[in-house]
Design a protein around this motif. Structure first.
Motif, mmCIF file in Angstrom:
data_model
loop_
_atom_site.group_PDB
_atom_site.id
_atom_site.type_symbol
_atom_site.label_atom_id
_atom_site.label_comp_id
_atom_site.label_asym_id
_atom_site.label_seq_id
_atom_site.Cartn_x
_atom_site.Cartn_y
_atom_site.Cartn_z
ATOM 1 N N ALA A 36 0.646 -1.036 0.138
ATOM 2 C CA ALA A 36 0.488 0.251 -0.346
ATOM 3 C C ALA A 36 0.423 0.676 -0.288
ATOM 4 N N LEU A 37 2.065 0.791 0.655
ATOM 5 C CA LEU A 37 2.972 2.635 0.717
ATOM 6 C C LEU A 37 4.276 2.398 -0.430
ATOM 7 N N GLY A 38 4.175 1.318 -1.690
ATOM 8 C CA GLY A 38 5.234 1.379 -2.422
ATOM 9 C C GLY A 38 6.580 1.151 -1.410
ATOM 10 N N VAL A 39 7.348 0.446 -0.531
ATOM 11 C CA VAL A 39 8.163 0.319 0.016
ATOM 12 C C VAL A 39 8.671 -0.879 0.163
ATOM 13 N N GLY A 40 9.462 -1.103 0.244
ATOM 14 C CA GLY A 40 9.607 -3.135 0.234
ATOM 15 C C GLY A 40 9.818 -3.798 1.936
ATOM 16 N N PHE A 41 9.317 -4.908 1.800
ATOM 17 C CA PHE A 41 8.730 -5.468 3.047
ATOM 18 C C PHE A 41 10.035 -7.070 3.552
ATOM 19 N N ILE A 42 10.737 -6.896 4.536
ATOM 20 C CA ILE A 42 11.211 -7.735 5.533
ATOM 21 C C ILE A 42 11.023 -9.213 5.863
ATOM 22 N N PRO A 43 11.154 -9.923 5.413
ATOM 23 C CA PRO A 43 10.753 -11.116 6.806
ATOM 24 C C PRO A 43 11.193 -11.058 7.035
ATOM 25 N N VAL A 44 11.058 -10.608 8.607
ATOM 26 C CA VAL A 44 12.099 -11.459 9.940
ATOM 27 C C VAL A 44 11.262 -12.566 10.309
ATOM 28 N N ARG A 45 12.477 -14.025 9.814
ATOM 29 C CA ARG A 45 11.710 -15.161 10.182
ATOM 30 C C ARG A 45 12.141 -16.201 11.434
ATOM 31 N N LYS A 46 11.929 -16.876 11.829
ATOM 32 C CA LYS A 46 12.225 -17.729 12.911
ATOM 33 C C LYS A 46 13.873 -18.287 12.963
ATOM 34 N N ALA A 47 14.632 -18.766 13.105
ATOM 35 C CA ALA A 47 15.756 -18.592 13.201
ATOM 36 C C ALA A 47 16.080 -20.262 12.284
ATOM 37 N N GLY A 48 17.405 -20.576 11.398
ATOM 38 C CA GLY A 48 16.907 -22.004 10.573
ATOM 39 C C GLY A 48 16.361 -21.313 8.845
ATOM 40 N N LYS A 49 15.471 -20.365 9.138
ATOM 41 C CA LYS A 49 14.649 -20.756 7.877
ATOM 42 C C LYS A 49 15.210 -19.501 6.937
ATOM 43 N N LEU A 50 15.638 -18.627 7.075
ATOM 44 C CA LEU A 50 16.362 -18.730 5.925
ATOM 45 C C LEU A 50 17.047 -18.666 4.840
ATOM 46 N N PRO A 51 17.768 -18.680 3.326
ATOM 47 C CA PRO A 51 18.329 -18.957 2.677
ATOM 48 C C PRO A 51 19.536 -18.394 2.985
ATOM 49 N N TYR A 52 19.915 -17.507 3.094
ATOM 50 C CA TYR A 52 21.312 -16.720 3.441
ATOM 51 C C TYR A 52 21.618 -16.549 4.345
ATOM 52 N N GLU A 53 23.097 -15.539 4.554
ATOM 53 C CA GLU A 53 23.830 -15.124 5.917
ATOM 54 C C GLU A 53 22.811 -14.285 6.593
ATOM 55 N N SER A 54 22.729 -14.819 8.012
ATOM 56 C CA SER A 54 21.434 -13.819 8.765
ATOM 57 C C SER A 54 22.083 -13.448 9.980
ATOM 58 N N ILE A 55 21.683 -13.230 10.580
ATOM 59 C CA ILE A 55 22.116 -12.328 11.985
ATOM 60 C C ILE A 55 20.658 -13.268 12.742
ATOM 61 N N GLN A 56 20.992 -13.513 14.161
ATOM 62 C CA GLN A 56 19.699 -14.410 15.290
ATOM 63 C C GLN A 56 19.871 -13.194 16.777
ATOM 64 N N ALA A 57 18.771 -13.448 16.876
ATOM 65 C CA ALA A 57 18.675 -13.116 18.406
ATOM 66 C C ALA A 57 17.222 -13.951 19.320
ATOM 67 N N GLU A 58 17.550 -14.156 20.677
ATOM 68 C CA GLU A 58 17.164 -15.079 20.462
ATOM 69 C C GLU A 58 15.556 -13.860 21.998
#
Length: 170
Positions: A69-91
């Protein structure tokens, strides 16, 4: 619109004593879902954001259409271990357990203004963790938007001075 009329409350789910706020009854009514996203978009426009981050999984059904609706990007914040690329995580802690969230290391550019969008602000653990990840990547959290806020759980206290908007409060 009174969005509360479109949210089903389920007692003792997922465990005794919890009154789960079920947004599926809101989502299944197109005109109500659209009105909710439109109201959150009106709020988001005041923040001059660059991108929206939404935690898995219900943050996707709020954040993605809001980003569209705003014409901006969306970043999915996933549960740990679900992203295919290098990632950072926090509990983080939930009302009824522990979990971890992750973001791709290149999801946010330094200085980008980020709106965090989710279905519910409860204890604030999920959102505080998302804030931590955004800031770790150099983003600036411009605000947070929710369909529902459970005020009695004091989630705002974990978010400091971040502007917060919720369509419904319990």
């Amino acid at each position: 619109m009174n969005f509360k009329e479109h949210i089903r409350v389920i007692p003792d789910f997922p465990q005794p004593g919890i009154r789960f706020k079920d947004i599926t009854t809101l989502l299944q009514k197109g005109e109500v879902y659209r009105a909710a996203i439109d109201q959150l978009a009106a709020y988001a426009r005041t923040l001059q954001i660059d991108v929206i981050a939404g935690p898995e999984a219900r943050g996707f059904v709020v954040g993605a259409p809001l980003a569209y609706a705003l014409g901006v990007g969306f970043i999915p914040v996933r549960k740990a271990g679900k992203l295919p690329y290098e990632s950072i995580q926090a509990e983080y802690s939930l009302e009824y357990g522990k979990d971890a969230l992750a973001m791709h290391v290149d999801a946010i550019q330094r200085g980008q203004r980020v709106l965090i969008a989710d279905d519910l602000l409860a204890t604030g653990g999920t959102i505080a963790t998302t804030v931590k990840l955004v800031e770790q990547l150099g983003g600036v959290v411009a605000g947070a938007a929710f369909l529902i806020e459970l005020t009695y759980l004091n989630g705002r206290d974990k978010l400091g001075d971040i502007p917060i908007h919720a369509l419904v409060q319990y």
